[in-house]
Write a protein that holds these residues in place. Structure first.
Motif, PDB file in Angstrom:
ATOM      1  N   UNK A   2       0.843  -1.190   0.000  1.00  0.00           N
ATOM      2  CA  UNK A   2       0.000   0.000   0.000  1.00  0.00           C
ATOM      3  C   UNK A   2       0.880   1.242   0.000  1.00  0.00           C
ATOM      4  N   UNK A   3       0.571   2.179  -0.902  1.00  0.00           N
ATOM      5  CA  UNK A   3       1.336   3.416  -0.976  1.00  0.00           C
ATOM      6  C   UNK A   3       0.454   4.609  -0.646  1.00  0.00           C
ATOM      7  N   UNK A   4       1.028   5.607  -0.009  1.00  0.00           N
ATOM      8  CA  UNK A   4       0.293   6.817   0.335  1.00  0.00           C
ATOM      9  C   UNK A   4       1.254   8.001   0.369  1.00  0.00           C
ATOM     10  N   UNK A   5       0.743   9.185   0.118  1.00  0.00           N
ATOM     11  CA  UNK A   5       1.562  10.389   0.244  1.00  0.00           C
ATOM     12  C   UNK A   5       1.844  10.629   1.723  1.00  0.00           C
ATOM     13  N   UNK A   6       3.047  11.098   2.028  1.00  0.00           N
ATOM     14  CA  UNK A   6       3.432  11.270   3.426  1.00  0.00           C
ATOM     15  C   UNK A   6       4.348  12.475   3.599  1.00  0.00           C
ATOM     16  N   UNK A  26      -1.497  10.922   3.999  1.00  0.00           N
ATOM     17  CA  UNK A  26      -2.784  11.317   3.424  1.00  0.00           C
ATOM     18  C   UNK A  26      -3.892  10.348   3.804  1.00  0.00           C
ATOM     19  N   UNK A  27      -3.612   9.051   3.764  1.00  0.00           N
ATOM     20  CA  UNK A  27      -4.663   8.041   3.923  1.00  0.00           C
ATOM     21  C   UNK A  27      -4.804   7.469   5.324  1.00  0.00           C
ATOM     22  N   UNK A 102      -3.938   8.000  14.261  1.00  0.00           N
ATOM     23  CA  UNK A 102      -3.851   7.333  12.959  1.00  0.00           C
ATOM     24  C   UNK A 102      -5.195   7.354  12.240  1.00  0.00           C
ATOM     25  N   UNK A 103      -5.591   8.534  11.785  1.00  0.00           N
ATOM     26  CA  UNK A 103      -6.869   8.640  11.086  1.00  0.00           C
ATOM     27  C   UNK A 103      -6.728   9.566   9.878  1.00  0.00           C
ATOM     28  N   UNK A 109      -4.287  17.264   5.573  1.00  0.00           N
ATOM     29  CA  UNK A 109      -3.068  16.866   4.873  1.00  0.00           C
ATOM     30  C   UNK A 109      -2.817  17.789   3.689  1.00  0.00           C
ATOM     31  N   UNK A 110      -3.862  18.092   2.922  1.00  0.00           N
ATOM     32  CA  UNK A 110      -3.706  18.959   1.748  1.00  0.00           C
ATOM     33  C   UNK A 110      -3.243  20.356   2.168  1.00  0.00           C
ATOM     34  N   UNK A 111      -3.759  20.837   3.280  1.00  0.00           N
ATOM     35  CA  UNK A 111      -3.354  22.146   3.790  1.00  0.00           C
ATOM     36  C   UNK A 111      -1.858  22.172   4.108  1.00  0.00           C
TER      37      UNK A 111
END
Length: 222
Positions: A2-6, A26-27, A102-103, A109-111
């Motif tokens: 699983x990949x996510x922006x961090x 992000x996720x 962890x939510x 995140x975008x901010x």
């Protein structure tokens, strides 16, 4: 996998060969990993580094991942500017102390992601002040600064008279933080507002810890 922006929040020593790294993703919100061989790509673990984080499975509560893969997602100019590097360290500490769970919180995140991306072109004299004010909205502690008077740090509300305690912004300071982008501030005024915003966070958020880098930030901007 699983990949996510961090975004890298903090890196601390675990052993000579390993580091514990806290990410804000992000996720999945806050994610922690034990990283070996970190010396090969030290730049990927710098405060507020934007990366793609790959894990074997979704995180659960206090999961500490032992196998992750990091990829730089956006190559920004190298931060040779000491002011920008110090601001990143300061903001990373704020996020580390505030973002505990962890939510998934996509808008938050975008901010943060937008702030980091625009930092190299931002007004470094006030961008950290503006960040703290804007970030307080996501923490549910945005002060009522729509009027004139003393801003009481305990209530977050404007008071026409001086509060009977030392935790407040003066009417002038209240006006300044309400329109940072269009207000010319002296060095001393910026330092006072920064110190008071940290105090406001400390009073409003029980688990908040004033960043260790506050003194460094004030010295760099002295």
């Amino acid at each position: 996998m699983i990949s996510t922006s961090a975004i890298v929040l903090r890196t601390i020593a675990h052993t000579d060969k390993a580091r514990i790294v806290d990410f804000y993703t992000l996720d999945f919100g806050r994610v922690k990993a034990l990283v070996y061989g970190w010396q090969k790509k030290q730049s990927l673990y710098a405060p507020l580094m934007q990366v793609s984080l790959t894990m074997a499975e979704p995180p659960k509560n206090d999961t500490v991942f032992h196998k992750i893969k990091l990829t730089e997602v956006r190559r920004l100019p190298l931060n040779s500017d000491l002011k920008i590097s110090t601001i990143k360290l300061f903001i990373a500490e704020i996020l580390y102390h505030c973002l505990k769970h962890p939510m998934q919180e996509t808008s938050l995140f975008r901010f943060v992601d937008r702030f980091i991306t625009s930092l190299d072109e931002a007004d470094t004299s006030i961008c950290h002040l503006q960040f703290m004010l804007d970030f307080s909205r996501f923490m549910g502690i945005y002060p009522n600064i729509s009027g004139e008077g003393y801003l009481d740090m305990l209530s977050g509300e404007i008071s026409p008279g001086e509060p009977f305690h030392p935790n407040f912004f003066t009417p002038t300071e209240t006006t300044q933080i309400s329109d940072l982008q269009n207000t010319r501030l002296t060095r001393q005024e910026r330092q006072t507002l920064l110190r008071k915003l940290c105090r406001y966070y400390e009073l409003q958020l029980p688990d908040f810890v004033v960043p260790n880098s506050l003194a460094v930030l004030q010295e760099v901007f002295d």
